[in-house]
Design a protein around this motif. Structure first.
Motif, mmCIF file in Angstrom:
data_model
loop_
_atom_site.group_PDB
_atom_site.id
_atom_site.type_symbol
_atom_site.label_atom_id
_atom_site.label_comp_id
_atom_site.label_asym_id
_atom_site.label_seq_id
_atom_site.Cartn_x
_atom_site.Cartn_y
_atom_site.Cartn_z
ATOM 1 N N GLY A 203 0.814 -1.209 0.000
ATOM 2 C CA GLY A 203 0.000 0.000 0.000
ATOM 3 C C GLY A 203 0.847 1.259 0.000
ATOM 4 O O GLY A 203 0.543 2.231 -0.700
ATOM 5 N N GLY B 290 -3.371 2.487 -0.467
ATOM 6 C CA GLY B 290 -2.463 3.252 -1.296
ATOM 7 C C GLY B 290 -3.084 4.523 -1.843
ATOM 8 O O GLY B 290 -2.483 5.601 -1.774
ATOM 9 N N SER C 146 -2.028 8.214 -0.721
ATOM 10 C CA SER C 146 -1.327 8.928 -1.797
ATOM 11 C C SER C 146 -1.705 10.404 -1.800
ATOM 12 O O SER C 146 -0.899 11.258 -2.183
ATOM 13 C CB SER C 146 -1.653 8.298 -3.152
#
Length: 239
Positions: A33, A103, A107
């Protein structure tokens, strides 16, 4: 206090290997992730700096949407709702949906870290690249990112630890990580004290030393970059 509420060392020792085995699922989800977050976060940052305003606005809105909605809702969407979307629906296994959800969510936070690092680069560095006729790719890979990323590495480390502590949420979409294993064990024996305590201790034993390491890295980065960045020369960025 009844006997069932007292700590049972024999039971704790018996269930420890079972709980500990699930730590590899937790660590795998965290690392995969985080890898997704690092790559996608850089994409968000670069896309938001696009000179084509519709792209910058669209990406900016998407980032804000992801960051402003709960991670748990996003996990549910990826695992339960995404397969039911007409034409574009895709079925993902629980682990894949979990790491993608982690993820993508983080992000958006890493993109802000990238942005802060990039904006800390003196304007003269950009002007020097233009004067030296560097390509856009050369400018980013050889000048900007090598200077922007190292000072913000401690913040990346902090979010890696946060992601590690958020992995129990993956149990909501049937990923059998440490907490989920402890709940399964507890439901079978009707004893939750020992397995859940073991999970808490394992998280502590991994996250606390990591936090200390990140703090030390932060001190080193401050000592190294606190006095300002060196200016770029042609020799330093030659391919």
């Amino acid at each position: 206090m009844t006997a069932s509420m007292m700590w049972n060392w024999e039971y704790a020792i018996a269930v420890f290997p079972i709980v500990f085995q699930a730590i590899w699922v937790t660590l795998s989800a965290t690392l995969v992730g985080f890898g997704i977050a690092v790559i996608v976060g850089l994409f968000w940052t670069l896309a938001r700096r696009s000179s084509y305003k519709p792209v910058a606005w669209t990406v900016g809105g998407l980032v804000e949407f992801i960051r402003s909605t709960p991670l748990l809702v996003q996990l549910f969407f990826l695992y339960y709702a995404l397969p039911q979307l007409p034409y574009i629906g895709v079925s993902l296994d629980a682990f894949t949906a979990g790491v993608i959800g982690l993820g993508l969510h983080y992000s958006t936070y890493l993109s802000e870290i990238y942005r802060s690092g990039i904006e800390s680069i003196p304007k003269g560095q950009w002007e020097a690249c233009t004067a030296l006729n560097f390509s856009r790719l050369h400018t980013w890979t050889k000048v900007i990112l090598p200077q922007a990323v190292p000072p913000v590495l401690p913040m990346f480390g902090n979010y890696l630890i946060v992601m590690f502590k958020e992995t129990p949420l993956l149990g909501a979409i049937t990923v059998v990580e440490m907490l989920q294993v402890s709940l399964i064990i507890g439901s079978q024996s009707f004893r939750y004290i020992e397995p859940i305590t073991i999970v808490g201790l394992l998280f502590l034993l991994l996250s606390y030393p990591s936090a200390l390491a990140v703090r030390r890295l932060e001190e080193r980065m401050k000592a190294r970059y606190g006095r300002g960045k060196q200016k770029v020369t042609r020799e330093e960025v030659t391919l």
